[in-house]
Structure formats: structure tokens, C-alpha cells
Design a protein around this motif. Structure first.
Motif, mmCIF file in Angstrom:
data_model
loop_
_atom_site.group_PDB
_atom_site.id
_atom_site.type_symbol
_atom_site.label_atom_id
_atom_site.label_comp_id
_atom_site.label_asym_id
_atom_site.label_seq_id
_atom_site.Cartn_x
_atom_site.Cartn_y
_atom_site.Cartn_z
ATOM 1 N N PHE A 16 0.849 -1.182 0.000
ATOM 2 C CA PHE A 16 0.000 0.000 0.000
ATOM 3 C C PHE A 16 0.885 1.233 0.000
ATOM 4 O O PHE A 16 1.859 1.309 0.732
ATOM 5 N N ALA A 17 0.536 2.182 -0.820
ATOM 6 C CA ALA A 17 1.258 3.459 -0.846
ATOM 7 C C ALA A 17 0.299 4.534 -1.345
ATOM 8 O O ALA A 17 -0.597 4.272 -2.143
ATOM 9 N N LEU A 18 0.498 5.744 -0.881
ATOM 10 C CA LEU A 18 -0.313 6.862 -1.361
ATOM 11 C C LEU A 18 0.183 7.355 -2.718
ATOM 12 O O LEU A 18 -0.564 7.986 -3.456
ATOM 13 N N ASP A 19 1.427 7.061 -3.038
ATOM 14 C CA ASP A 19 2.028 7.499 -4.292
ATOM 15 C C ASP A 19 2.151 6.310 -5.237
ATOM 16 O O ASP A 19 2.754 5.290 -4.903
ATOM 17 N N TRP A 20 1.588 6.420 -6.428
ATOM 18 C CA TRP A 20 1.605 5.333 -7.404
ATOM 19 C C TRP A 20 3.034 4.959 -7.794
ATOM 20 O O TRP A 20 3.362 3.786 -7.936
ATOM 21 N N ASN A 21 3.908 5.949 -7.964
ATOM 22 C CA ASN A 21 5.309 5.661 -8.313
ATOM 23 C C ASN A 21 6.007 4.881 -7.205
ATOM 24 O O ASN A 21 6.836 4.017 -7.475
ATOM 25 N N ALA A 22 5.686 5.175 -5.964
ATOM 26 C CA ALA A 22 6.276 4.429 -4.847
ATOM 27 C C ALA A 22 5.824 2.976 -4.887
ATOM 28 O O ALA A 22 6.616 2.060 -4.665
ATOM 29 N N MET A 23 4.562 2.742 -5.198
ATOM 30 C CA MET A 23 4.061 1.376 -5.269
ATOM 31 C C MET A 23 4.708 0.622 -6.429
ATOM 32 O O MET A 23 5.094 -0.537 -6.276
ATOM 33 N N LYS A 24 4.864 1.278 -7.571
ATOM 34 C CA LYS A 24 5.532 0.624 -8.705
ATOM 35 C C LYS A 24 6.981 0.323 -8.360
ATOM 36 O O LYS A 24 7.496 -0.748 -8.684
ATOM 37 N N GLY A 25 7.665 1.269 -7.699
ATOM 38 C CA GLY A 25 9.050 1.049 -7.296
ATOM 39 C C GLY A 25 9.185 -0.117 -6.344
ATOM 40 O O GLY A 25 10.095 -0.941 -6.473
ATOM 41 N N TYR A 26 8.274 -0.217 -5.392
ATOM 42 C CA TYR A 26 8.282 -1.334 -4.437
ATOM 43 C C TYR A 26 8.111 -2.652 -5.181
ATOM 44 O O TYR A 26 8.829 -3.620 -4.928
ATOM 45 N N HIS A 27 7.174 -2.680 -6.107
ATOM 46 C CA HIS A 27 6.928 -3.897 -6.885
ATOM 47 C C HIS A 27 8.176 -4.299 -7.678
ATOM 48 O O HIS A 27 8.566 -5.460 -7.694
ATOM 49 N N LEU A 28 8.832 -3.331 -8.321
ATOM 50 C CA LEU A 28 10.034 -3.631 -9.105
ATOM 51 C C LEU A 28 11.182 -4.111 -8.220
ATOM 52 O O LEU A 28 11.914 -5.030 -8.585
ATOM 53 N N LEU A 29 11.342 -3.502 -7.046
ATOM 54 C CA LEU A 29 12.392 -3.937 -6.129
ATOM 55 C C LEU A 29 12.144 -5.362 -5.632
ATOM 56 O O LEU A 29 13.081 -6.155 -5.504
ATOM 57 N N MET A 30 10.893 -5.695 -5.378
ATOM 58 C CA MET A 30 10.575 -7.056 -4.953
ATOM 59 C C MET A 30 10.867 -8.055 -6.065
ATOM 60 O O MET A 30 11.369 -9.148 -5.820
ATOM 61 N N ARG A 31 10.584 -7.686 -7.294
ATOM 62 C CA ARG A 31 10.888 -8.575 -8.422
ATOM 63 C C ARG A 31 12.395 -8.751 -8.578
ATOM 64 O O ARG A 31 12.877 -9.845 -8.854
ATOM 65 N N LEU A 32 13.163 -7.666 -8.405
ATOM 66 C CA LEU A 32 14.626 -7.769 -8.473
ATOM 67 C C LEU A 32 15.153 -8.675 -7.356
ATOM 68 O O LEU A 32 16.060 -9.484 -7.584
ATOM 69 N N ALA A 33 14.609 -8.531 -6.158
ATOM 70 C CA ALA A 33 15.033 -9.383 -5.047
ATOM 71 C C ALA A 33 14.768 -10.850 -5.372
ATOM 72 O O ALA A 33 15.616 -11.709 -5.123
ATOM 73 N N HIS A 34 13.631 -11.113 -5.956
ATOM 74 C CA HIS A 34 13.291 -12.490 -6.324
ATOM 75 C C HIS A 34 14.256 -13.020 -7.377
ATOM 76 O O HIS A 34 14.712 -14.165 -7.303
ATOM 77 N N VAL A 35 14.604 -12.188 -8.358
ATOM 78 C CA VAL A 35 15.550 -12.610 -9.406
ATOM 79 C C VAL A 35 16.917 -12.912 -8.802
ATOM 80 O O VAL A 35 17.512 -13.955 -9.087
ATOM 81 N N PHE A 36 17.429 -12.014 -7.957
ATOM 82 C CA PHE A 36 18.746 -12.234 -7.343
ATOM 83 C C PHE A 36 18.744 -13.493 -6.475
ATOM 84 O O PHE A 36 19.699 -14.265 -6.491
ATOM 85 N N ASN A 37 17.687 -13.694 -5.708
ATOM 86 C CA ASN A 37 17.629 -14.888 -4.866
ATOM 87 C C ASN A 37 17.551 -16.159 -5.696
ATOM 88 O O ASN A 37 18.187 -17.163 -5.362
ATOM 89 N N THR A 38 16.783 -16.128 -6.783
ATOM 90 C CA THR A 38 16.684 -17.298 -7.649
ATOM 91 C C THR A 38 18.025 -17.593 -8.301
ATOM 92 O O THR A 38 18.470 -18.741 -8.349
ATOM 93 N N LEU A 39 18.684 -16.553 -8.802
ATOM 94 C CA LEU A 39 20.001 -16.756 -9.401
ATOM 95 C C LEU A 39 21.005 -17.266 -8.373
ATOM 96 O O LEU A 39 21.824 -18.134 -8.671
ATOM 97 N N ALA A 40 20.946 -16.735 -7.169
ATOM 98 C CA ALA A 40 21.884 -17.165 -6.126
ATOM 99 C C ALA A 40 21.666 -18.625 -5.757
ATOM 100 O O ALA A 40 22.610 -19.338 -5.426
ATOM 101 N N ARG A 41 20.433 -19.073 -5.830
ATOM 102 C CA ARG A 41 20.143 -20.465 -5.477
ATOM 103 C C ARG A 41 20.521 -21.436 -6.580
ATOM 104 O O ARG A 41 20.870 -22.576 -6.313
ATOM 105 N N PHE A 42 20.431 -21.011 -7.843
ATOM 106 C CA PHE A 42 20.548 -21.964 -8.934
ATOM 107 C C PHE A 42 21.728 -21.746 -9.880
ATOM 108 O O PHE A 42 21.843 -22.441 -10.877
#
Length: 89
Positions: A16-42
Motif C-alpha cells: 500500500f502506498a499513497l504514491d503510485w510511483n512508490a508502489m511501482k518502485g516497491y513492486h520492481l524492487l521485490m521482483r529484483l530481489a526475487h531474481v537475485f535470490n533465484t540466481l543465487a540459489r541456482f
């Protein structure tokens, strides 16, 4: 992806965020975290880096490597011209 990240420690259920750009940024950072963790595991290369430096150290190393002015553009062009092998286990 939402279901995997929701149940693997990311706590990525209802951002949840009052600013749409903040919510998009959060979503992109979470996707990057998932990519790095997946790469680190495999991938062998990142798994070794994470074992040597730890999670925070590896992320700091990757960030500084991407932002650092010490990378040699000519060498990077040569490396990018060759096929890249990412070994999954």
C-alpha cells in the motif's frame, strides 16, 4: 510470481502506498530481489559469491560493480561479444 514471493519470506501480499510511483518502485524492487535470490540459489557463480560475502555483502558488491566507474568499457564489450554460459544446477 506473486504466489511464490508471497509464501517464501518476502511478505509480498498487499503493498500500500499513497504514491503510485512508490508502489511501482516497491513492486520492481521485490521482483529484483526475487531474481537475485533465484540466481543465487541456482547458479554456481552467484552461489559462491553469496557464500563468501553473505547476502548483504553480495548485494553490495553487485550494486557497486554496476555503479562503479572502474569497469573497463573495452573489456566489457569483449565479454559481451562472447556467448555467456550461466550454469544452473
Amino acid at each position: 510470481m506473486a504466489r511464490r514471493t508471497k509464501h517464501q519470506g518476502y511478505h509480498y501480499e498487499h503493498a500500500f502506498a499513497l504514491d503510485w510511483n512508490a508502489m511501482k518502485g516497491y513492486h520492481l524492487l521485490m521482483r529484483l530481489a526475487h531474481v537475485f535470490n533465484t540466481l543465487a540459489r541456482f547458479t554456481r557463480q552467484l552461489r559462491d559469491l553469496y557464500q563468501q560475502l553473505g547476502v548483504r555483502g553480495a548485494i553490495a558488491f553487485i550494486r557497486s560493480s554496476c555503479a562503479a566507474p572502474w569497469l573497463d568499457p573495452a573489456r566489457i564489450r569483449l565479454l559481451l561479444a562472447e556467448p555467456f554460459l550461466l550454469q544452473l544446477e
